[in-house]
Design a protein around this motif. Structure first.
Motif, PDB file in Angstrom:
ATOM      1  N   GLY A 189      -7.697 -37.788 -18.488  1.00  0.00           N
ATOM      2  CA  GLY A 189      -7.594 -38.829 -19.509  1.00  0.00           C
ATOM      3  C   GLY A 189      -6.277 -39.564 -19.474  1.00  0.00           C
ATOM      4  O   GLY A 189      -5.611 -39.626 -18.435  1.00  0.00           O
ATOM      5  N   ASN A 190      -5.909 -40.101 -20.638  1.00  0.00           N
ATOM      6  CA  ASN A 190      -4.720 -40.927 -20.729  1.00  0.00           C
ATOM      7  C   ASN A 190      -4.025 -40.724 -22.076  1.00  0.00           C
ATOM      8  O   ASN A 190      -4.687 -40.755 -23.116  1.00  0.00           O
ATOM      9  CB  ASN A 190      -5.128 -42.394 -20.574  1.00  0.00           C
ATOM     10  N   TYR A 191      -2.726 -40.498 -22.040  1.00  0.00           N
ATOM     11  CA  TYR A 191      -1.913 -40.446 -23.251  1.00  0.00           C
ATOM     12  C   TYR A 191      -1.299 -41.818 -23.487  1.00  0.00           C
ATOM     13  O   TYR A 191      -0.835 -42.458 -22.545  1.00  0.00           O
ATOM     14  CB  TYR A 191      -0.740 -39.464 -23.090  1.00  0.00           C
ATOM     15  N   LEU A 192      -1.267 -42.258 -24.735  1.00  0.00           N
ATOM     16  CA  LEU A 192      -0.487 -43.425 -25.134  1.00  0.00           C
ATOM     17  C   LEU A 192       0.572 -42.909 -26.086  1.00  0.00           C
ATOM     18  O   LEU A 192       0.255 -42.257 -27.087  1.00  0.00           O
ATOM     19  CB  LEU A 192      -1.365 -44.465 -25.835  1.00  0.00           C
ATOM     20  N   ILE A 193       1.822 -43.165 -25.754  1.00  0.00           N
ATOM     21  CA  ILE A 193       2.932 -42.683 -26.565  1.00  0.00           C
ATOM     22  C   ILE A 193       3.764 -43.882 -26.981  1.00  0.00           C
ATOM     23  O   ILE A 193       4.248 -44.628 -26.137  1.00  0.00           O
ATOM     24  CB  ILE A 193       3.772 -41.647 -25.786  1.00  0.00           C
ATOM     25  N   ASN A 194       3.870 -44.076 -28.297  1.00  0.00           N
ATOM     26  CA  ASN A 194       4.603 -45.220 -28.846  1.00  0.00           C
ATOM     27  C   ASN A 194       5.723 -44.756 -29.757  1.00  0.00           C
ATOM     28  O   ASN A 194       5.523 -43.872 -30.593  1.00  0.00           O
ATOM     29  CB  ASN A 194       3.666 -46.131 -29.652  1.00  0.00           C
ATOM     30  N   PHE A 195       6.871 -45.362 -29.600  1.00  0.00           N
ATOM     31  CA  PHE A 195       7.980 -45.148 -30.514  1.00  0.00           C
ATOM     32  C   PHE A 195       7.769 -46.138 -31.659  1.00  0.00           C
ATOM     33  O   PHE A 195       8.051 -47.327 -31.517  1.00  0.00           O
ATOM     34  CB  PHE A 195       9.312 -45.410 -29.813  1.00  0.00           C
ATOM     35  N   LEU A 196       7.234 -45.661 -32.809  1.00  0.00           N
ATOM     36  CA  LEU A 196       6.922 -46.559 -33.916  1.00  0.00           C
ATOM     37  C   LEU A 196       8.171 -47.061 -34.617  1.00  0.00           C
ATOM     38  O   LEU A 196       8.225 -48.193 -35.061  1.00  0.00           O
ATOM     39  CB  LEU A 196       5.997 -45.874 -34.920  1.00  0.00           C
ATOM     40  N   ASN A 197       9.149 -46.196 -34.758  1.00  0.00           N
ATOM     41  CA  ASN A 197      10.470 -46.595 -35.252  1.00  0.00           C
ATOM     42  C   ASN A 197      11.460 -45.538 -34.775  1.00  0.00           C
ATOM     43  O   ASN A 197      11.116 -44.701 -33.945  1.00  0.00           O
ATOM     44  CB  ASN A 197      10.475 -46.823 -36.777  1.00  0.00           C
ATOM     45  N   ASP A 198      12.671 -45.558 -35.293  1.00  0.00           N
ATOM     46  CA  ASP A 198      13.694 -44.645 -34.773  1.00  0.00           C
ATOM     47  C   ASP A 198      13.482 -43.185 -35.167  1.00  0.00           C
ATOM     48  O   ASP A 198      14.185 -42.304 -34.700  1.00  0.00           O
ATOM     49  CB  ASP A 198      15.090 -45.110 -35.179  1.00  0.00           C
ATOM     50  N   ILE A 212       9.924 -41.937 -35.661  1.00  0.00           N
ATOM     51  CA  ILE A 212       8.518 -41.559 -35.483  1.00  0.00           C
ATOM     52  C   ILE A 212       8.009 -41.957 -34.104  1.00  0.00           C
ATOM     53  O   ILE A 212       8.135 -43.106 -33.691  1.00  0.00           O
ATOM     54  CB  ILE A 212       7.629 -42.231 -36.560  1.00  0.00           C
ATOM     55  N   ILE A 213       7.404 -40.972 -33.438  1.00  0.00           N
ATOM     56  CA  ILE A 213       6.730 -41.189 -32.163  1.00  0.00           C
ATOM     57  C   ILE A 213       5.257 -40.863 -32.384  1.00  0.00           C
ATOM     58  O   ILE A 213       4.919 -39.806 -32.916  1.00  0.00           O
ATOM     59  CB  ILE A 213       7.293 -40.267 -31.065  1.00  0.00           C
ATOM     60  N   GLU A 214       4.395 -41.766 -31.968  1.00  0.00           N
ATOM     61  CA  GLU A 214       2.952 -41.547 -32.098  1.00  0.00           C
ATOM     62  C   GLU A 214       2.375 -41.229 -30.725  1.00  0.00           C
ATOM     63  O   GLU A 214       2.625 -41.947 -29.754  1.00  0.00           O
ATOM     64  CB  GLU A 214       2.290 -42.805 -32.654  1.00  0.00           C
ATOM     65  N   THR A 215       1.599 -40.146 -30.655  1.00  0.00           N
ATOM     66  CA  THR A 215       0.956 -39.741 -29.407  1.00  0.00           C
ATOM     67  C   THR A 215      -0.548 -39.717 -29.624  1.00  0.00           C
ATOM     68  O   THR A 215      -1.024 -39.116 -30.586  1.00  0.00           O
ATOM     69  CB  THR A 215       1.422 -38.327 -28.994  1.00  0.00           C
ATOM     70  N   SER A 216      -1.281 -40.386 -28.745  1.00  0.00           N
ATOM     71  CA  SER A 216      -2.743 -40.318 -28.808  1.00  0.00           C
ATOM     72  C   SER A 216      -3.267 -40.014 -27.406  1.00  0.00           C
ATOM     73  O   SER A 216      -2.618 -40.317 -26.409  1.00  0.00           O
ATOM     74  CB  SER A 216      -3.340 -41.615 -29.349  1.00  0.00           C
ATOM     75  N   PHE A 217      -4.435 -39.404 -27.365  1.00  0.00           N
ATOM     76  CA  PHE A 217      -5.044 -39.033 -26.092  1.00  0.00           C
ATOM     77  C   PHE A 217      -6.474 -39.534 -26.059  1.00  0.00           C
ATOM     78  O   PHE A 217      -7.227 -39.349 -27.017  1.00  0.00           O
ATOM     79  CB  PHE A 217      -5.023 -37.510 -25.902  1.00  0.00           C
ATOM     80  N   THR A 218      -6.849 -40.174 -24.958  1.00  0.00           N
ATOM     81  CA  THR A 218      -8.225 -40.623 -24.745  1.00  0.00           C
ATOM     82  C   THR A 218      -8.774 -39.904 -23.516  1.00  0.00           C
ATOM     83  O   THR A 218      -8.236 -40.068 -22.423  1.00  0.00           O
ATOM     84  CB  THR A 218      -8.280 -42.152 -24.513  1.00  0.00           C
ATOM     85  N   PRO A 219      -9.813 -39.091 -23.701  1.00  0.00           N
ATOM     86  CA  PRO A 219     -10.391 -38.383 -22.560  1.00  0.00           C
ATOM     87  C   PRO A 219     -10.977 -39.355 -21.533  1.00  0.00           C
ATOM     88  O   PRO A 219     -11.413 -40.459 -21.883  1.00  0.00           O
ATOM     89  CB  PRO A 219     -11.507 -37.537 -23.181  1.00  0.00           C
ATOM     90  N   LYS A 220     -10.988 -38.944 -20.286  1.00  0.00           N
ATOM     91  CA  LYS A 220     -11.550 -39.732 -19.189  1.00  0.00           C
ATOM     92  C   LYS A 220     -13.002 -40.073 -19.513  1.00  0.00           C
ATOM     93  O   LYS A 220     -13.754 -39.216 -19.966  1.00  0.00           O
ATOM     94  CB  LYS A 220     -11.459 -38.921 -17.900  1.00  0.00           C
ATOM     95  N   GLY A 221     -13.365 -41.326 -19.291  1.00  0.00           N
ATOM     96  CA  GLY A 221     -14.725 -41.754 -19.549  1.00  0.00           C
ATOM     97  C   GLY A 221     -14.968 -42.247 -20.960  1.00  0.00           C
ATOM     98  O   GLY A 221     -16.055 -42.710 -21.283  1.00  0.00           O
ATOM     99  N   ILE A 273       1.144 -33.042 -37.159  1.00  0.00           N
ATOM    100  CA  ILE A 273      -0.139 -33.689 -37.425  1.00  0.00           C
ATOM    101  C   ILE A 273      -0.696 -34.315 -36.168  1.00  0.00           C
ATOM    102  O   ILE A 273      -1.879 -34.248 -35.890  1.00  0.00           O
ATOM    103  CB  ILE A 273       0.008 -34.733 -38.556  1.00  0.00           C
ATOM    104  N   SER A 274       0.172 -34.936 -35.380  1.00  0.00           N
ATOM    105  CA  SER A 274      -0.320 -35.605 -34.168  1.00  0.00           C
ATOM    106  C   SER A 274      -0.763 -34.617 -33.099  1.00  0.00           C
ATOM    107  O   SER A 274      -1.464 -34.989 -32.180  1.00  0.00           O
ATOM    108  CB  SER A 274       0.739 -36.553 -33.603  1.00  0.00           C
ATOM    109  N   THR A 275      -0.387 -33.354 -33.208  1.00  0.00           N
ATOM    110  CA  THR A 275      -0.776 -32.385 -32.177  1.00  0.00           C
ATOM    111  C   THR A 275      -1.860 -31.418 -32.636  1.00  0.00           C
ATOM    112  O   THR A 275      -2.343 -30.645 -31.821  1.00  0.00           O
ATOM    113  CB  THR A 275       0.441 -31.567 -31.708  1.00  0.00           C
ATOM    114  N   ILE A 276      -2.289 -31.455 -33.919  1.00  0.00           N
ATOM    115  CA  ILE A 276      -3.276 -30.465 -34.358  1.00  0.00           C
ATOM    116  C   ILE A 276      -4.636 -30.668 -33.715  1.00  0.00           C
ATOM    117  O   ILE A 276      -5.432 -29.749 -33.659  1.00  0.00           O
ATOM    118  CB  ILE A 276      -3.411 -30.411 -35.898  1.00  0.00           C
ATOM    119  N   SER A 277      -4.909 -31.855 -33.203  1.00  0.00           N
ATOM    120  CA  SER A 277      -6.194 -32.067 -32.541  1.00  0.00           C
ATOM    121  C   SER A 277      -6.157 -31.619 -31.084  1.00  0.00           C
ATOM    122  O   SER A 277      -7.147 -31.707 -30.390  1.00  0.00           O
ATOM    123  CB  SER A 277      -6.583 -33.546 -32.614  1.00  0.00           C
ATOM    124  N   PHE A 278      -5.017 -31.152 -30.611  1.00  0.00           N
ATOM    125  CA  PHE A 278      -4.902 -30.708 -29.231  1.00  0.00           C
ATOM    126  C   PHE A 278      -5.272 -29.231 -29.115  1.00  0.00           C
ATOM    127  O   PHE A 278      -5.033 -28.445 -30.000  1.00  0.00           O
ATOM    128  CB  PHE A 278      -3.457 -30.881 -28.723  1.00  0.00           C
TER     129      PHE A 278
END
Length: 132
Positions: free
Chosen positions: A42-51, A53-62, A12-17
Motif C-alpha cells: 500500500g501507501n502511507y501519506l504523512i502530512n505535517f499539519l502544523n508544528d 501535529i503529524i497526520e499518518t494515513s495508510f491506503t492498502p494496495k488496490g 489515535i492515528s495508530t490504533i487502526s494499525f
C-alpha cells in the motif's frame, strides 16, 4: 500538556494499525506538506499539519483513499519538509517543528520523535481484517 496532545494524536492515528511482518519499503516521494511512502502492500501519506501535529494515513494496495482527513485541527500544513535518505532509513522533518519521523527500511518501521526522543512507533502497519 503539549506532549500529551502530541501523544494522543499519534496514538489515535495508530490504533487502526496491526501487525504485518511482510511489509517492505519501496520508495519515498516528497509532497508539498509531507510525503508519500510506498510499501509492498500500500501507501502511507504523512502530512505535517502544523508544528505539533503529524497526520499518518495508510491506503492498502488496490484501494483508493478519496476521503478527506477527519482530523479536527487548524491545518496550516507546514512547508519546507525535508528528508534525508540513506541505505537503511529515511529521516523526515520540518525546520519549523521539533517533530521528526524516522522510517526504518528493513524491517519496516515508522518512529515518531519529539526533540529527538521517540514518542511512539509502529513496526508493521495496517492489516485489514474481516469484521466479526
Amino acid at each position: 500538556m503539549k506532549m500529551k496532545k502530541i501523544f494522543a494524536l499519534l496514538f489515535i492515528s495508530t490504533i487502526s494499525f496491526a501487525q504485518n511482518a511482510d511489509r517492505k519499503f519501496i520508495k519515498i516521494e516528497k509532497l508539498s506538506s509531507g510525503f508519500s511512502v510506498r510499501v509492498s502492500d500500500g501507501n502511507y501519506l504523512i502530512n505535517f499539519l502544523n508544528d505539533k501535529i503529524i497526520e499518518t494515513s495508510f491506503t492498502p494496495k488496490g484501494e483508493k483513499n478519496s476521503n478527506p482527513s477527519d482530523a479536527v485541527v487548524l491545518k496550516n500544513k507546514l512547508k519546507n519538509i525535508t528528508f534525508k535518505e540513506n541505505k537503511n532509513s529515511v529521516e523526515c522533518s520540518s525546520k519549523l517543528s521539533n517533530l521528526k519521523i524516522v522510517i526504518q527500511k528493513t524491517p519496516f518501521k515508522i518512529s515518531y520523535l519529539n526533540n529527538n526522543q521517540e514518542i511512539i512507533s509502529e513496526k508493521s502497519g495496517y492489516l485489514k481484517r474481516k469484521h466479526i
